[in-house]
Design a protein around this motif. Sequence first.
Motif, PDB file in Angstrom:
ATOM      1  N   CYS A   1      71.892  78.505 -13.810  1.00  0.00           N
ATOM      2  CA  CYS A   1      71.516  77.542 -12.775  1.00  0.00           C
ATOM      3  C   CYS A   1      70.483  78.161 -11.851  1.00  0.00           C
ATOM      4  O   CYS A   1      70.329  79.384 -11.775  1.00  0.00           O
ATOM      5  N   GLY A   2      69.763  77.295 -11.144  1.00  0.00           N
ATOM      6  CA  GLY A   2      68.878  77.742 -10.096  1.00  0.00           C
ATOM      7  C   GLY A   2      69.691  78.295  -8.939  1.00  0.00           C
ATOM      8  O   GLY A   2      70.837  77.895  -8.726  1.00  0.00           O
TER       9      GLY A   2
ATOM     10  N   GLU B   1      60.710  72.494  -6.750  1.00  0.00           N
ATOM     11  CA  GLU B   1      60.762  72.375  -8.213  1.00  0.00           C
ATOM     12  C   GLU B   1      62.195  72.542  -8.711  1.00  0.00           C
ATOM     13  O   GLU B   1      62.635  71.819  -9.615  1.00  0.00           O
ATOM     14  N   MET B   2      62.921  73.482  -8.115  1.00  0.00           N
ATOM     15  CA  MET B   2      64.318  73.694  -8.504  1.00  0.00           C
ATOM     16  C   MET B   2      65.143  72.443  -8.242  1.00  0.00           C
ATOM     17  O   MET B   2      65.960  72.035  -9.086  1.00  0.00           O
TER      18      MET B   2
ATOM     19  N   GLN C   1      64.098  69.346  -8.108  1.00  0.00           N
ATOM     20  CA  GLN C   1      63.737  68.301  -9.070  1.00  0.00           C
ATOM     21  C   GLN C   1      64.439  68.535 -10.407  1.00  0.00           C
ATOM     22  O   GLN C   1      65.011  67.600 -10.994  1.00  0.00           O
ATOM     23  N   ASP C   2      64.418  69.798 -10.881  1.00  0.00           N
ATOM     24  CA  ASP C   2      65.105  70.115 -12.139  1.00  0.00           C
ATOM     25  C   ASP C   2      66.616  69.881 -12.010  1.00  0.00           C
ATOM     26  O   ASP C   2      67.269  69.398 -12.940  1.00  0.00           O
ATOM     27  N   THR C   3      67.167  70.219 -10.849  1.00  0.00           N
ATOM     28  CA  THR C   3      68.597  70.046 -10.608  1.00  0.00           C
ATOM     29  C   THR C   3      68.987  68.576 -10.670  1.00  0.00           C
ATOM     30  O   THR C   3      69.964  68.199 -11.323  1.00  0.00           O
TER      31      THR C   3
ATOM     32  N   GLU D   1      67.446  66.182 -12.117  1.00  0.00           N
ATOM     33  CA  GLU D   1      67.227  65.637 -13.455  1.00  0.00           C
ATOM     34  C   GLU D   1      68.243  66.185 -14.460  1.00  0.00           C
ATOM     35  O   GLU D   1      68.299  65.704 -15.591  1.00  0.00           O
ATOM     36  N   GLY D   2      69.018  67.192 -14.023  1.00  0.00           N
ATOM     37  CA  GLY D   2      69.987  67.823 -14.919  1.00  0.00           C
ATOM     38  C   GLY D   2      71.408  67.663 -14.431  1.00  0.00           C
ATOM     39  O   GLY D   2      71.912  66.552 -14.273  1.00  0.00           O
TER      40      GLY D   2
ATOM     41  N   GLY E   1      61.696  82.764 -14.288  1.00  0.00           N
ATOM     42  CA  GLY E   1      61.528  81.335 -14.054  1.00  0.00           C
ATOM     43  C   GLY E   1      60.650  81.089 -12.850  1.00  0.00           C
ATOM     44  O   GLY E   1      60.300  82.021 -12.106  1.00  0.00           O
TER      45      GLY E   1
ATOM     46  N   LEU F   1      66.648  82.124 -10.947  1.00  0.00           N
ATOM     47  CA  LEU F   1      67.450  81.517 -12.010  1.00  0.00           C
ATOM     48  C   LEU F   1      68.389  82.586 -12.551  1.00  0.00           C
ATOM     49  O   LEU F   1      67.964  83.718 -12.801  1.00  0.00           O
TER      50      LEU F   1
END
Length: 204
Positions: free
Chosen positions: A10-11, A37-38, A40-42, A44-45, A104, A108
């Motif tokens: 995970c971030g 960015e983290m 946004q990825d979080t 989306e995940g 990353g 990460l």
Amino acid sequence: MSSLNIPQTCGVMLLPDCTLFPHGGLPLHIFEPRYREMLQDTLEGSCFFSVARLLGPETDNPGSCVAPIGTMGLVRASRELDDGTSNLLLHGVIRVRFTEWLDGPYPLARIEPVPSIFEPESQSKGALEALHEAVESVTRDLPGEVREALTNMTSQIDDPSILADVMAQQFLHDPDERQDLLEMESAAARIAWICKKFESGAPQ
């Protein structure tokens, strides 16, 4: 906890003098490009990322400047602002150990859950009673409405390990003590420490 799908990586948000406990809430303002960015990825995940305490100036090797144990949190609410930054509320879920730091665009890590279970179960009632006495002591000098709200909140918790973390999040302020308590693997030891700390009222 078994109903949650805890990711293996995970971030991680690296923050000085900041420790989040499981079952606690942490409001955050996300403004650094890497953490935007983290986030946004979080979102989306899995909606999970961790918070870790920086122990000194940040370096290229997080393992040399970050506490070994932090807390994975679940994004409860997130609001993006017009300038691209975001305000969010992170809800602490479980202690995690950072076992490997990965390359990353943001910090990460591979993580290992550190469950918190009070044992022996036969002593849970006594531990709860001791913690509730500590709540009464630490809230004694607070305004009546605040004290009542905190007492009502803590009285609904029937797991001594959870109550200990909630009390630490709410009432413990020293950054070093918070991190030391987070890293105690024994729930019974944490409860004993909290009861002793708060037996004479709010910590200075």
